[in-house]
Write a protein that holds these residues in place. Structure first.
Motif, short mmCIF file in Angstrom:
data_model
loop_
_atom_site.label_atom_id
_atom_site.label_comp_id
_atom_site.label_asym_id
_atom_site.label_seq_id
_atom_site.Cartn_x
_atom_site.Cartn_y
_atom_site.Cartn_z
N SER A 1 31.25 36.58 37.82
CA SER A 1 32.52 37.28 38.01
C SER A 1 33.32 37.41 36.72
O SER A 1 34.51 37.13 36.68
N LEU A 2 32.66 37.81 35.64
CA LEU A 2 33.41 38.13 34.43
C LEU A 2 33.99 39.53 34.61
O LEU A 2 33.26 40.48 34.63
N LYS A 3 35.28 39.65 34.70
CA LYS A 3 35.93 40.92 35.00
C LYS A 3 36.78 41.34 33.82
O LYS A 3 37.66 40.59 33.40
N LEU A 4 36.52 42.53 33.31
CA LEU A 4 37.33 43.07 32.21
C LEU A 4 38.18 44.20 32.76
O LEU A 4 37.69 45.23 33.16
N GLY A 5 39.51 44.02 32.76
CA GLY A 5 40.42 45.07 33.17
C GLY A 5 40.47 45.30 34.66
O GLY A 5 40.99 46.30 35.10
N SER A 6 39.87 44.41 35.52
CA SER A 6 39.92 44.58 36.97
C SER A 6 40.09 43.23 37.62
O SER A 6 39.85 42.19 37.02
N GLY A 7 40.53 43.23 38.90
CA GLY A 7 40.77 41.99 39.60
C GLY A 7 39.49 41.36 40.08
O GLY A 7 38.42 41.98 40.08
N PRO A 8 39.53 40.11 40.50
CA PRO A 8 38.34 39.41 41.01
C PRO A 8 37.87 40.01 42.32
O PRO A 8 38.59 40.75 42.99
N GLU A 9 36.65 39.66 42.69
CA GLU A 9 36.04 40.24 43.89
C GLU A 9 36.78 39.85 45.15
O GLU A 9 36.83 40.62 46.11
N ASP A 10 37.36 38.62 45.18
CA ASP A 10 38.04 38.16 46.39
C ASP A 10 39.51 38.57 46.42
O ASP A 10 40.26 38.12 47.29
N PHE A 11 39.93 39.43 45.46
CA PHE A 11 41.32 39.92 45.41
C PHE A 11 42.34 38.77 45.33
O PHE A 11 43.45 38.88 45.84
N LYS B 1 44.98 42.63 53.49
CA LYS B 1 44.71 44.04 53.77
C LYS B 1 43.50 44.53 53.00
O LYS B 1 42.65 45.26 53.53
N LYS B 2 43.40 44.13 51.72
CA LYS B 2 42.27 44.56 50.91
C LYS B 2 40.95 44.00 51.45
O LYS B 2 39.93 44.69 51.52
N LEU B 3 40.97 42.72 51.83
CA LEU B 3 39.75 42.09 52.38
C LEU B 3 39.34 42.76 53.69
O LEU B 3 38.15 43.01 53.91
N GLN B 4 40.31 43.05 54.54
CA GLN B 4 39.99 43.70 55.82
C GLN B 4 39.41 45.09 55.58
O GLN B 4 38.44 45.50 56.24
N SER C 1 49.01 40.16 28.58
CA SER C 1 49.18 40.10 27.14
C SER C 1 48.51 41.32 26.53
O SER C 1 47.88 42.11 27.21
N SER C 2 48.64 41.42 25.20
CA SER C 2 48.04 42.57 24.52
C SER C 2 46.54 42.46 24.43
O SER C 2 45.86 43.41 24.11
N GLU C 3 45.97 41.26 24.68
CA GLU C 3 44.53 41.08 24.60
C GLU C 3 43.93 41.04 25.99
O GLU C 3 44.57 40.68 26.96
N THR C 4 42.67 41.41 26.08
CA THR C 4 42.00 41.45 27.38
C THR C 4 41.72 40.03 27.86
O THR C 4 41.24 39.18 27.12
N GLN C 5 42.06 39.76 29.15
CA GLN C 5 41.85 38.44 29.74
C GLN C 5 40.53 38.44 30.48
O GLN C 5 40.18 39.40 31.15
N VAL C 6 39.81 37.35 30.38
CA VAL C 6 38.50 37.23 30.98
C VAL C 6 38.51 36.05 31.93
O VAL C 6 38.93 34.95 31.55
N LYS C 7 38.10 36.30 33.16
CA LYS C 7 38.07 35.22 34.15
C LYS C 7 36.63 34.81 34.41
O LYS C 7 35.82 35.62 34.79
N VAL C 8 36.31 33.55 34.18
CA VAL C 8 34.98 33.02 34.38
C VAL C 8 35.05 31.97 35.47
O VAL C 8 35.77 30.97 35.32
N ALA C 9 34.34 32.20 36.59
CA ALA C 9 34.35 31.25 37.69
C ALA C 9 33.24 30.23 37.49
O ALA C 9 32.08 30.60 37.38
N ILE C 10 33.57 28.97 37.43
CA ILE C 10 32.58 27.90 37.22
C ILE C 10 32.70 26.94 38.40
O ILE C 10 33.78 26.45 38.71
N ALA C 11 31.61 26.73 39.08
CA ALA C 11 31.63 25.98 40.33
C ALA C 11 31.59 24.47 40.07
O ALA C 11 30.61 23.95 39.54
#
Length: 609
Positions: free
Chosen positions: A372-382, A392-395, A510-520
């Protein structure tokens, strides 16, 4: 002589009348042409007006995948859309007017003008022919009259000569006889000329009576009838001109009634409720602030509620255990404070060391897809959305996947029936040719069902966390513990996450792109990834190997020419396509080595070699 002059005068007057009639009938034809041109220009104006109205309606139609399309849920926007549709129908009625004007007036008048000109030409041709004939008879009469007059004079001179010769005694008897015979011959010629003149005169009088009392009146009568028909035809065209407009008035009235009905359907309260439903967050309201007593030797605890509106200016305080308090971003406030620096080594450095120590293409792809490395978009689970909007999005996502499942099941049933037909009638096809497609559909249905279960789990989690209206308000302190310890945020500034009470994340922009990395379930970033923990990617199509490829490098897979494989990831511009041979074996092959057939419902589906 007087009779001849009168005849010439009548002929001249008749000729003048024909000239007058020619001018009048020509002006009548020109009037019809002018009226036809007027109707044609009106038709062109109607077509131009209808085209402009249609362009106007099209210009203000809501665009697809835009903010205007979302606004159509409001009654005012739907009313405006209905008005645009009615306006489009209104333009169609103006096109009908132009079409009817062309077919019922312009075309008919054009054909009638051709007939009118031909008829007018025929009548005037007959008139000129009759006039030329009477003039020819008059000339013949005048010629015979002059000849008769000349012959009479010659006979008189011959008679006088004979009498002189007969009275003269010196003239011989032979000369007298010769003069007598000459006088008799001249008298005979004069008698013949008289008879001829009399015949021509009788014939001319008969022809003249027929000319003035029969032929010319008939021609004038036909010209009069022709002119009356022309005037009547113009009147009918003018009436049709009005009827064409009147015929479309009922439909135009319905269009206007539709616009009025659309305006009356606007409901301000319903629209305001839609706005509330669209932006309802589901956050709990803040609770009461507890009283903290101040005594000798005591200090006030500066803990601030996460849900307090005044927290936007404060800085996160360190916890005794080294943790950080996580601020809450409310909808109307942007927290511009940066998180304090970490005491330990930044996570991004560990990530860079890991990538440098073990460069694996599969790991990079896993970071971009499986982890789930997402650049410029939200995570899969919203989880970046407020609770109500996330629900609403999940439904909506679940409903979409269920539609895909139903579609796959319908296709599977159809193929199953086709296979049954092939089994009963082998000449129609090979039943075994359907099996690979059935297997692929079963795998797709299984994957979609697992997707539904995953999203239903997230939905159940959100619905369990949403507060009911009867629950008392709770207040969260600044030492709020994270409810989701399985996620960390990695960005170029090493900023800390901000977590809402429902366990969703609100990232500071921020002005830089944020990266979300999910680690279990790992407190720190591991040096290696376990490939077995990666999420199984769904099949998005099939491919056929055009050439053989020996996959010696790590992350690649070897294929043989003509082998069929499943495509699980398209070429992202790097020249590699990710494929799967079975549930255990997958990897990358050069895109130019395979022919890809993507599913028709895959976004941006295409076939390439």
């Amino acid at each position: 002589m007087e009779s001849g002059r009168a005849t010439l005068l009548k002929e001249q007057q008749l000729k003048d009348q024909f000239d007058n009639l020619e001018k009048h009938t020509q002006s009548g034809i020109e009037f019809v042409e002018r009226y036809s041109k007027f109707v044609k220009e009106r038709s062109e104006i109607e077509i131009s007006y209808a085209k402009q109205i249609r362009n106007l309606s099209k210009k203000y139609q809501p665009k697809k995948n835009s903010r205007e399309e979302e606004e159509n849920k409001y009654t005012s926007c739907r009313a405006f859309l209905s008005t645009l549709n009615e306006l489009n129908d209104y333009a169609g009625q103006h096109e009908v007017i132009a079409e009817n004007l062309t077919s019922q007036i312009i075309t008919e008048l054009s054909r009638y003008l051709t007939e009118l000109k031909a008829e007018r030409k025929s009548h005037f041709h007959d008139g000129r022919k009759a006039q030329q004939q009477i003039e020819s008879l008059w000339k013949q009469l005048e010629s015979s009259k002059r000849r008769f007059e000349r012959d009479c004079k010659e006979a008189d001179r011959a008679q006088q000569y004979f009498e002189r010769m007969d009275a003269d005694i010196n003239v011989t008897k032979a000369d007298v006889e010769k003069a007598r015979q000459q006088a008799q011959m001249r008298h005979q010629i004069a008698a013949d000329s008289k008879t001829e003149y009399s015949n021509y005169l009788t014939k001319f009088n008969q022809e003249q009576n027929e000319h003035y009392y029969t032929l010319i009146p008939n021609i004038f009568q036909k010209l009069q009838e022709m002119e009356e028909r022309r005037i009547e035809r113009v009147g009918v065209s003018m009436k049709t001109y009005a009827e064409v407009d009147r015929e479309v008035l009922p439909i135009v009235g319905k269009c206007l009634d539709g616009m009025t009905k659309a305006a009356e359907s606007i409901e301000p309260k319903t629209d305001s409720k839609q706005v509330v439903e669209s932006y309802k967050s589901g956050f709990e309201p803040p609770g009461d602030v507890e009283f903290e007593d101040y005594g000798p030797g005591q200090t006030m605890k500066r803990t601030v509620s996460e849900t307090s509106l005044s927290n936007s200016r404060g800085e996160a305080k360190e916890r005794p255990g080294g943790g950080k308090s996580k601020g809450k971003l409310w909808p109307f406030i942007k927290n511009k404070n940066k998180s304090p620096k970490q005491n330990k080594e930044p996570l991004s450095n560990r990530f860079n060391e890991f990538m440098a120590s073990k460069p694996k293409m599969t790991c990079l792809r896993s970071l971009r897809r499986g982890l789930s490395l997402k650049l410029g978009s939200g995570p899969e689970d919203f989880s970046h959305l407020p609770p109500e909007q996330r629900r609403k999005k999940l439904q909506a996502k679940i409903d979409d996947i269920n539609k895909d499942i139903q579609k796959e099941m319908d296709q599977k049933d159809a193929l199953t029936k086709m296979k049954g037909v092939y089994e009963k009638n082998p000449q129609m096809g090979d039943p075994a040719s359907v099996d690979p497609r059935l297997v692929e559909m079963a795998m797709n249905i299984e994957k979609l069902q697992s997707e539904v279960q995953k999203f239903e789990g997230w939905l159940a989690e959100v619905e369990g966390r949403l507060p009911s209206r009867s629950d008392p308000p709770r207040r969260q302190s600044g030492l709020y513990e994270s409810q989701n310890s399985n996620s960390t945020m990695v960005d170029n500034n090493c900023a800390q996450d901000r977590e809402s009470p429902d366990g969703s994340y609100t990232e500071e922009q921020s002005s830089e792109t944020q990266v979300k990395v999910a680690i279990a379930n790992t407190p720190e970033f591991d040096d290696e990834f376990d490939d077995g923990d990666e999420e199984t990617l769904p099949t998005i199509g099939t491919c056929k190997a055009v050439y053989s490829f020996e996959g010696h490098n790590e992350g690649t897979i070897s294929v043989t020419e003509g082998e069929l494989l499943f495509v699980i990831e398209q070429d992202k511009g790097d020249g590699w396509t990710r494929v799967r041979r079975n549930e255990e074996e997958e990897g990358y092959v050069p895109t130019s080595y395979v022919e890809v057939f993507l599913e028709t419902n895959t976004k941006g589906a295409m076939t390439y070699i």
